[in-house]
Write a protein that holds these residues in place. Structure first.
Motif, PDB file in Angstrom:
ATOM      1  N   HIS A   1       0.845  -1.193   0.000  1.00 21.49           N
ATOM      2  CA  HIS A   1       0.000   0.000   0.000  1.00 21.49           C
ATOM      3  C   HIS A   1       0.884   1.249   0.000  1.00 21.49           C
ATOM      4  O   HIS A   1       2.052   1.195   0.415  1.00 21.49           O
ATOM      5  CB  HIS A   1      -0.905   0.008   1.227  1.00 21.49           C
ATOM      6  CG  HIS A   1      -2.055  -0.941   1.142  1.00 21.49           C
ATOM      7  ND1 HIS A   1      -3.320  -0.540   0.807  1.00 21.49           N
ATOM      8  CD2 HIS A   1      -2.129  -2.277   1.355  1.00 21.49           C
ATOM      9  CE1 HIS A   1      -4.148  -1.590   0.817  1.00 21.49           C
ATOM     10  NE2 HIS A   1      -3.430  -2.660   1.145  1.00 21.49           N
ATOM     11  N   PRO A   2       0.360   2.374  -0.444  1.00 22.72           N
ATOM     12  CA  PRO A   2       1.129   3.628  -0.368  1.00 22.72           C
ATOM     13  C   PRO A   2       1.594   3.883   1.068  1.00 22.72           C
ATOM     14  O   PRO A   2       0.876   3.575   2.030  1.00 22.72           O
ATOM     15  CB  PRO A   2       0.132   4.687  -0.842  1.00 22.72           C
ATOM     16  CG  PRO A   2      -0.827   3.936  -1.708  1.00 22.72           C
ATOM     17  CD  PRO A   2      -0.955   2.576  -1.092  1.00 22.72           C
ATOM     18  N   LEU A   3       2.785   4.439   1.201  1.00 27.55           N
ATOM     19  CA  LEU A   3       3.342   4.662   2.535  1.00 27.55           C
ATOM     20  C   LEU A   3       2.455   5.577   3.364  1.00 27.55           C
ATOM     21  O   LEU A   3       2.321   5.380   4.587  1.00 27.55           O
ATOM     22  CB  LEU A   3       4.748   5.262   2.397  1.00 27.55           C
ATOM     23  CG  LEU A   3       5.577   5.330   3.679  1.00 27.55           C
ATOM     24  CD1 LEU A   3       5.743   3.944   4.301  1.00 27.55           C
ATOM     25  CD2 LEU A   3       6.946   5.949   3.393  1.00 27.55           C
ATOM     26  N   ALA A   4       1.839   6.552   2.749  1.00 31.01           N
ATOM     27  CA  ALA A   4       0.951   7.459   3.489  1.00 31.01           C
ATOM     28  C   ALA A   4      -0.213   6.694   4.104  1.00 31.01           C
ATOM     29  O   ALA A   4      -0.639   6.990   5.234  1.00 31.01           O
ATOM     30  CB  ALA A   4       0.440   8.564   2.558  1.00 31.01           C
ATOM     31  N   ASP A   5      -0.762   5.695   3.391  1.00 27.27           N
ATOM     32  CA  ASP A   5      -1.864   4.901   3.934  1.00 27.27           C
ATOM     33  C   ASP A   5      -1.392   4.065   5.124  1.00 27.27           C
ATOM     34  O   ASP A   5      -2.128   3.884   6.105  1.00 27.27           O
ATOM     35  CB  ASP A   5      -2.432   3.977   2.852  1.00 27.27           C
ATOM     36  CG  ASP A   5      -3.136   4.740   1.748  1.00 27.27           C
ATOM     37  OD1 ASP A   5      -3.369   5.955   1.933  1.00 27.27           O
ATOM     38  OD2 ASP A   5      -3.426   4.132   0.695  1.00 27.27           O
ATOM     39  N   GLN A   6      -0.160   3.544   5.051  1.00 27.80           N
ATOM     40  CA  GLN A   6       0.366   2.759   6.168  1.00 27.80           C
ATOM     41  C   GLN A   6       0.537   3.628   7.414  1.00 27.80           C
ATOM     42  O   GLN A   6       0.205   3.209   8.526  1.00 27.80           O
ATOM     43  CB  GLN A   6       1.707   2.142   5.776  1.00 27.80           C
ATOM     44  CG  GLN A   6       1.629   1.183   4.588  1.00 27.80           C
ATOM     45  CD  GLN A   6       3.000   0.656   4.212  1.00 27.80           C
ATOM     46  OE1 GLN A   6       3.763   0.193   5.066  1.00 27.80           O
ATOM     47  NE2 GLN A   6       3.344   0.716   2.920  1.00 27.80           N
ATOM     48  N   VAL A   7       1.036   4.838   7.211  1.00 30.67           N
ATOM     49  CA  VAL A   7       1.206   5.759   8.346  1.00 30.67           C
ATOM     50  C   VAL A   7      -0.160   6.148   8.916  1.00 30.67           C
ATOM     51  O   VAL A   7      -0.340   6.213  10.144  1.00 30.67           O
ATOM     52  CB  VAL A   7       1.992   7.008   7.911  1.00 30.67           C
ATOM     53  CG1 VAL A   7       2.068   8.016   9.054  1.00 30.67           C
ATOM     54  CG2 VAL A   7       3.386   6.623   7.450  1.00 30.67           C
ATOM     55  N   ALA A   8      -1.122   6.376   8.043  1.00 27.17           N
ATOM     56  CA  ALA A   8      -2.464   6.736   8.509  1.00 27.17           C
ATOM     57  C   ALA A   8      -3.071   5.602   9.327  1.00 27.17           C
ATOM     58  O   ALA A   8      -3.730   5.836  10.359  1.00 27.17           O
ATOM     59  CB  ALA A   8      -3.352   7.078   7.311  1.00 27.17           C
ATOM     60  N   ALA A   9      -2.836   4.358   8.922  1.00 23.92           N
ATOM     61  CA  ALA A   9      -3.355   3.221   9.681  1.00 23.92           C
ATOM     62  C   ALA A   9      -2.722   3.150  11.062  1.00 23.92           C
ATOM     63  O   ALA A   9      -3.392   2.873  12.067  1.00 23.92           O
ATOM     64  CB  ALA A   9      -3.096   1.928   8.904  1.00 23.92           C
ATOM     65  N   ALA A  10      -1.438   3.399  11.130  1.00 24.31           N
ATOM     66  CA  ALA A  10      -0.750   3.367  12.421  1.00 24.31           C
ATOM     67  C   ALA A  10      -1.259   4.464  13.336  1.00 24.31           C
ATOM     68  O   ALA A  10      -1.497   4.234  14.528  1.00 24.31           O
ATOM     69  CB  ALA A  10       0.756   3.511  12.202  1.00 24.31           C
ATOM     70  N   ARG A  11      -1.428   5.654  12.815  1.00 19.22           N
ATOM     71  CA  ARG A  11      -1.897   6.777  13.642  1.00 19.22           C
ATOM     72  C   ARG A  11      -3.353   6.594  14.052  1.00 19.22           C
ATOM     73  O   ARG A  11      -3.754   7.026  15.143  1.00 19.22           O
ATOM     74  CB  ARG A  11      -1.712   8.082  12.878  1.00 19.22           C
ATOM     75  CG  ARG A  11      -0.238   8.397  12.600  1.00 19.22           C
ATOM     76  CD  ARG A  11      -0.089   9.739  11.930  1.00 19.22           C
ATOM     77  NE  ARG A  11      -0.427  10.825  12.843  1.00 19.22           N
ATOM     78  CZ  ARG A  11      -0.529  12.103  12.468  1.00 19.22           C
ATOM     79  NH1 ARG A  11      -0.351  12.421  11.188  1.00 19.22           N
ATOM     80  NH2 ARG A  11      -0.826  13.035  13.327  1.00 19.22           N
ATOM     81  N   ALA A  12      -4.151   5.972  13.215  1.00 22.23           N
ATOM     82  CA  ALA A  12      -5.541   5.711  13.595  1.00 22.23           C
ATOM     83  C   ALA A  12      -5.603   4.714  14.743  1.00 22.23           C
ATOM     84  O   ALA A  12      -6.463   4.826  15.634  1.00 22.23           O
ATOM     85  CB  ALA A  12      -6.320   5.189  12.385  1.00 22.23           C
ATOM     86  N   ASP A  13      -4.695   3.742  14.738  1.00 22.31           N
ATOM     87  CA  ASP A  13      -4.683   2.744  15.813  1.00 22.31           C
ATOM     88  C   ASP A  13      -4.029   3.282  17.074  1.00 22.31           C
ATOM     89  O   ASP A  13      -4.338   2.825  18.171  1.00 22.31           O
ATOM     90  CB  ASP A  13      -3.930   1.497  15.325  1.00 22.31           C
ATOM     91  CG  ASP A  13      -4.349   0.248  16.076  1.00 22.31           C
ATOM     92  OD1 ASP A  13      -5.515  -0.160  15.920  1.00 22.31           O
ATOM     93  OD2 ASP A  13      -3.508  -0.301  16.811  1.00 22.31           O
ATOM     94  N   HIS A  14      -3.126   4.243  16.917  1.00 20.89           N
ATOM     95  CA  HIS A  14      -2.430   4.833  18.068  1.00 20.89           C
ATOM     96  C   HIS A  14      -2.444   6.353  17.938  1.00 20.89           C
ATOM     97  O   HIS A  14      -1.436   6.968  17.554  1.00 20.89           O
ATOM     98  CB  HIS A  14      -0.992   4.307  18.137  1.00 20.89           C
ATOM     99  CG  HIS A  14      -0.903   2.867  18.526  1.00 20.89           C
ATOM    100  ND1 HIS A  14      -0.829   2.438  19.840  1.00 20.89           N
ATOM    101  CD2 HIS A  14      -0.903   1.748  17.770  1.00 20.89           C
ATOM    102  CE1 HIS A  14      -0.767   1.121  19.876  1.00 20.89           C
ATOM    103  NE2 HIS A  14      -0.826   0.675  18.634  1.00 20.89           N
ATOM    104  N   PRO A  15      -3.544   6.974  18.272  1.00 23.16           N
ATOM    105  CA  PRO A  15      -3.665   8.431  18.115  1.00 23.16           C
ATOM    106  C   PRO A  15      -2.957   9.215  19.219  1.00 23.16           C
ATOM    107  O   PRO A  15      -2.981  10.448  19.201  1.00 23.16           O
ATOM    108  CB  PRO A  15      -5.178   8.655  18.167  1.00 23.16           C
ATOM    109  CG  PRO A  15      -5.685   7.537  19.025  1.00 23.16           C
ATOM    110  CD  PRO A  15      -4.804   6.357  18.721  1.00 23.16           C
ATOM    111  N   GLU A  16      -2.337   8.506  20.178  1.00 24.67           N
ATOM    112  CA  GLU A  16      -1.761   9.196  21.341  1.00 24.67           C
ATOM    113  C   GLU A  16      -0.454   9.916  21.058  1.00 24.67           C
ATOM    114  O   GLU A  16       0.020  10.690  21.894  1.00 24.67           O
ATOM    115  CB  GLU A  16      -1.527   8.186  22.481  1.00 24.67           C
ATOM    116  CG  GLU A  16      -0.408   7.158  22.234  1.00 24.67           C
ATOM    117  CD  GLU A  16      -0.880   5.944  21.473  1.00 24.67           C
ATOM    118  OE1 GLU A  16      -0.136   4.940  21.447  1.00 24.67           O
ATOM    119  OE2 GLU A  16      -1.991   5.978  20.912  1.00 24.67           O
ATOM    120  N   GLY A  17       0.163   9.666  19.894  1.00 21.55           N
ATOM    121  CA  GLY A  17       1.473  10.262  19.625  1.00 21.55           C
ATOM    122  C   GLY A  17       1.499  11.050  18.346  1.00 21.55           C
ATOM    123  O   GLY A  17       0.585  10.990  17.513  1.00 21.55           O
ATOM    124  N   THR A  18       2.563  11.834  18.186  1.00 21.63           N
ATOM    125  CA  THR A  18       2.791  12.575  16.947  1.00 21.63           C
ATOM    126  C   THR A  18       3.878  11.860  16.153  1.00 21.63           C
ATOM    127  O   THR A  18       4.734  11.169  16.711  1.00 21.63           O
ATOM    128  CB  THR A  18       3.240  14.015  17.242  1.00 21.63           C
ATOM    129  OG1 THR A  18       4.424  13.987  18.062  1.00 21.63           O
ATOM    130  CG2 THR A  18       2.153  14.769  17.986  1.00 21.63           C
TER     131      THR A  18
END
Length: 509
Positions: free
Chosen positions: A105-122
């Protein structure tokens, strides 16, 4: 290392002592010297014998007192060498994908998935997979973790979050724990003195042992080489132990010198001296320039937090920029696994750095202006100063990374060899104890005192400043050496006082 002579050391009743006391190489301990024989020792009053006697005393005392630190360093280093295998054993679910299938998948989608699962960090950084079987690592800065981060592992083929770990400098908890154990025994900054003491003295003990052992042979070349490299299996008792101790030390000496040198470069006090040297000869690792041309008070050529120069503004959401930034870096020649770090602020550029530390390493860096999609600055590995290259490569080899499994096996062999010769050194010390009925002792006597008196004046005049310079360059070595000397002087004075008291008592009877 002494001020007054003592009588010759006692020997065991079971072992002849017709060979000199040289006690092997690159190791932690030594044994008390034997009286020299007519065949392989120099004349009694020769300066060579004085140097050998001084080295034997240094090798013995430094070995005895530094050996515990070396044992700890060898054991913890042996465990750390196989940290990658332990990571795969413990964290295989997070580190690897279940199935390599289709296109990532596009790297941006992978990062978005990670941030959606862990919204506690930047977003702190993103590390692309080194192999098709590996997951993408999305590193998040979480305030409550302090200097550590939360790394989220994403399957690039399914966008599934495989898990998250608390990491330090991109290392898993197991690797971090083993690294801290090797570095400071989990005692923080004070604990680093143990590893610096071991690294500071290891090369000294190794060098003294090598000189003592290799200077013994007076036979023809072939026999001399065989005696130096192979243990004498026909010997018995302490001579057999010494033979194994020394021959093994010869084989691992080069590895011990390497570990000592590379360990000192990132130690506390000697490391600071080394950093000063790098500054003076302009051999620091180049810092990537990320300052944009329009940064307040800044121009191109200044060094920012990550690196770069170019447009005046970056997108508010870095995730949307990561795809074009990666594509721009690929066009600039950055192949393989890379680490992408978002701008520190709107006046900074992205940093993209190759993350391949296995030989031949790939460590190029570029700064990318996401708006203009262009490289604004670059640091190429080929342009690094020689000392900077050697330092980085040395550290990677010290960590067991540079040559993969072969590197790990060499480190393991060196650590096991160090443990073996350390044990053999202590065994020699015990074997050389007096065993006569009228004079028994748990351990052998150390080499005789007063060896420095046999050194010619030019050697003393040149040696003293050299030792002082080494002590300043390696502060822990210098301080501990002064401690050894002070203790040696105190012991000599106490023994002299007791002897004079006995003589006075005897004369009054």
């Amino acid at each position: 290392m002494s001020t007054s002579p003592e009588g010759p050391p006692k020997t065991t009743s079971a072992e002849p002592t017709d060979q000199p006391s040289e006690t092997g190489v690159a190791t932690a301990t030594a044994t008390a010297p034997s009286p020299p024989s007519d065949n392989d020792s120099p004349r009694p009053n020769s300066s060579r014998q004085g140097v050998r006697a001084l080295l034997a005393r240094l090798h013995f005392y430094a070995g005895v007192f530094v050996a515990p630190f070396l044992i700890l360093a060898a054991l913890t280093g042996l465990a750390y060498a196989f940290a990658p295998q332990l990571d795969q054993l413990v964290y295989s679910d997070q580190l690897t994908v279940e199935k390599v299938e289709g296109r990532p998948h596009p790297l941006a989608d992978q990062v978005a998935a990670a941030r959606a699962d862990h919204p506690e960090g930047t977003l702190d950084s993103v590390i692309t997979p080194a192999d098709p079987e590996e997951t993408t690592r999305v590193v998040l800065a979480v305030p409550e973790l302090g200097e550590k981060q939360r790394t989220v592992f994403v399957d690039p083929y399914t966008n599934e979050v495989k898990g998250a770990l608390t990491t330090s400098f991109n290392s898993t908890p197991v690797t971090t724990w083993l690294g801290d154990l090797h570095r400071n025994l989990h005692l923080g900054e004070p604990g680093r003195l143990y590893s610096e003491t071991a690294a500071s003295w290891l090369w000294v003990i190794a060098a003294a042992g090598l000189v003592l052992w290799l200077s013994r042979a007076r036979a023809r070349r072939a026999k001399r080489i065989r005696r130096a490299l192979l243990p004498d299996r026909s010997a018995r008792g302490v001579r057999r132990t010494r033979s194994w101790h020394a021959a093994t030390g010869v084989w691992v000496a080069l590895g011990l010198f390497f570990l000592s040198a590379t360990g000192l470069t990132w130690s506390n006090y000697a490391g600071a001296r080394f950093e000063t040297l790098l500054d003076k000869v302009h051999s620091r690792t180049p810092e990537l320039n990320t300052s944009l041309a329009s940064a307040p008070g800044g121009t191109q050529g200044q060094h920012g937090h990550h690196g770069g120069s170019g447009s005046s503004k970056q997108s508010v959401d870095p995730v949307s920029d990561i795809g074009p930034v990666l594509a721009t870096a690929r066009q600039a020649g950055l192949t393989g696994t890379v680490k992408l770090t978002p701008p520190a602020d709107e006046h900074s550029a992205w940093s993209v750095a190759q993350n391949d530390k296995v030989w031949p390493v790939h460590l190029d860096q570029v700064a990318v202006d996401a708006d203009k999609r262009e490289v604004t600055a670059a640091n190429r590995w080929s342009d690094y100063p020689l000392l900077a290259k050697l330092t980085k490569l040395g550290i990677q080899a010290h960590m067991g990374v540079l040559f993969g499994l072969a590197n790990q096996l060499l480190l393991a062999a060196t650590a096991i060899g160090l443990l073996f010769i350390t044990v053999m050194g202590y065994r020699m010390w015990w074997q050389r104890r007096p065993t006569r009925a009228d004079r028994n002792a748990p351990l052998g006597k150390p080499p005789v005192r007063g060896a420095w008196r046999q050194l010619p004046l030019p050697v003393l005049l040149l040696g003293a400043p050299a030792v002082a310079a080494i002590g300043w360059t390696l502060p822990v070595l210098g301080v501990t050496l002064l401690g050894f000397l002070a203790a040696d002087v105190a012991v000599g004075l106490i023994r002299r006082y007791r002897l004079s008291r006995r003589n006075m008592t005897a004369s009054t009877r």
